[in-house]
Design a protein around this motif. Structure first.
Motif, PDB file in Angstrom:
ATOM      1  N   ARG A 123       0.891  -1.165  -0.008  1.00  0.00           N
ATOM      2  CA  ARG A 123      -0.023  -0.216   0.076  1.00  0.00           C
ATOM      3  C   ARG A 123       0.874   1.322  -0.007  1.00  0.00           C
ATOM      4  N   GLN A 127       0.606   4.047  -2.976  1.00  0.00           N
ATOM      5  CA  GLN A 127       0.110   5.303  -2.401  1.00  0.00           C
ATOM      6  C   GLN A 127       1.198   6.604  -2.293  1.00  0.00           C
ATOM      7  N   SER A 131       1.533   7.104  -6.434  1.00  0.00           N
ATOM      8  CA  SER A 131       0.360   7.979  -6.241  1.00  0.00           C
ATOM      9  C   SER A 131       0.753   9.388  -6.492  1.00  0.00           C
ATOM     10  N   ARG A 146      -5.072  11.490  -6.633  1.00  0.00           N
ATOM     11  CA  ARG A 146      -4.970  10.349  -5.975  1.00  0.00           C
ATOM     12  C   ARG A 146      -5.617   9.319  -6.241  1.00  0.00           C
ATOM     13  N   GLN A 150      -5.429   5.611  -8.290  1.00  0.00           N
ATOM     14  CA  GLN A 150      -5.923   4.547  -7.696  1.00  0.00           C
ATOM     15  C   GLN A 150      -6.793   3.483  -8.753  1.00  0.00           C
ATOM     16  N   SER A 154      -6.024  -0.183  -9.767  1.00  0.00           N
ATOM     17  CA  SER A 154      -6.914  -1.272  -9.994  1.00  0.00           C
ATOM     18  C   SER A 154      -6.594  -2.097 -11.016  1.00  0.00           C
TER      19      SER A 154
END
Length: 199
Positions: A123, A127, A131, A146, A150, A154
């Motif tokens: 994660r 992120q 990200s 953000r 994501q 995905s």
């Protein structure tokens, strides 16, 4: 005869101690809130020694979670790619990498991380490195960067699952160029198109 400062005996042991402490701190605090100085302090070495073994914090993170790929191999070219082409550039970079010998090591690492207790590291990587790097360039309307990234993640994680972990046929055997060209328009739409609920 005095020892040289910042160079403890047993370089291999020192490197492993740095990695061990880095892994623990990254898992606990995330990438952004973990400094090279705090890792050095936890490992009992000088921060300069951490930089001696690992040039950047990103490279240290990749080594700590056993990703055999320098994140800058992806992030570097992404920085030079116009925003309107990012959706095409991402799969064109990542798919050949994942299909390579280095990629096989990455997939094995990802499989073990997902199966173990280190999901926070995955994660954090997604992120706080990916990200942040891409998200700030596609933050239109403000605050949407953000979630845009994501949506992209995905799709890419889905490709990894279907192709490399579940090995679904015929998808697993399709040429990387075909997959990249097929998903690129979706990725670009996630990055720069109108998305429901985003302004």
């Amino acid at each position: 005869m005095s020892k040289r400062p910042g160079r403890p005996r047993g370089q291999s042991d020192t490197r492993e101690r740095i990695l061990l402490n880095a892994r623990e701190l990254f898992a606990r605090n995330g990438f952004d809130r973990t400094s090279v100085r705090s890792i050095a302090s936890a490992a009992g070495v000088d921060a300069a020694l951490v930089h001696h073994y690992f040039d950047t914090k990103q490279q240290l993170f990749a080594a700590a979670i056993h990703i055999p790929i320098d994140p800058m191999q992806v992030l570097g070219p992404m920085r030079e790619t116009p925003v309107a082409e990012l959706g095409w550039k991402l799969p064109a970079l990542l798919l050949p990498l994942w299909d390579s010998e280095l990629g096989a090591g990455f997939i094995a690492t990802l499989r073990s991380l997902l199966a173990g207790e280190d999901i926070s590291l995955v994660r954090s990587f997604l992120q706080e490195i990916i990200s942040v790097e891409v998200g700030r360039r596609v933050d239109d309307p403000p605050g949407s960067g953000r979630v845009r990234v994501q949506f992209v993640a995905s799709q890419l994680v889905g490709v990894v699952m279907a192709r490399y972990i579940l090995e679904l046929e015929p998808f697993a055997s399709l040429p990387v160029e075909q997959i990249a060209e097929t998903i690129a328009p979706n990725l670009q739409h996630y990055l720069t198109g109108d998305l429901p609920g985003l302004g």
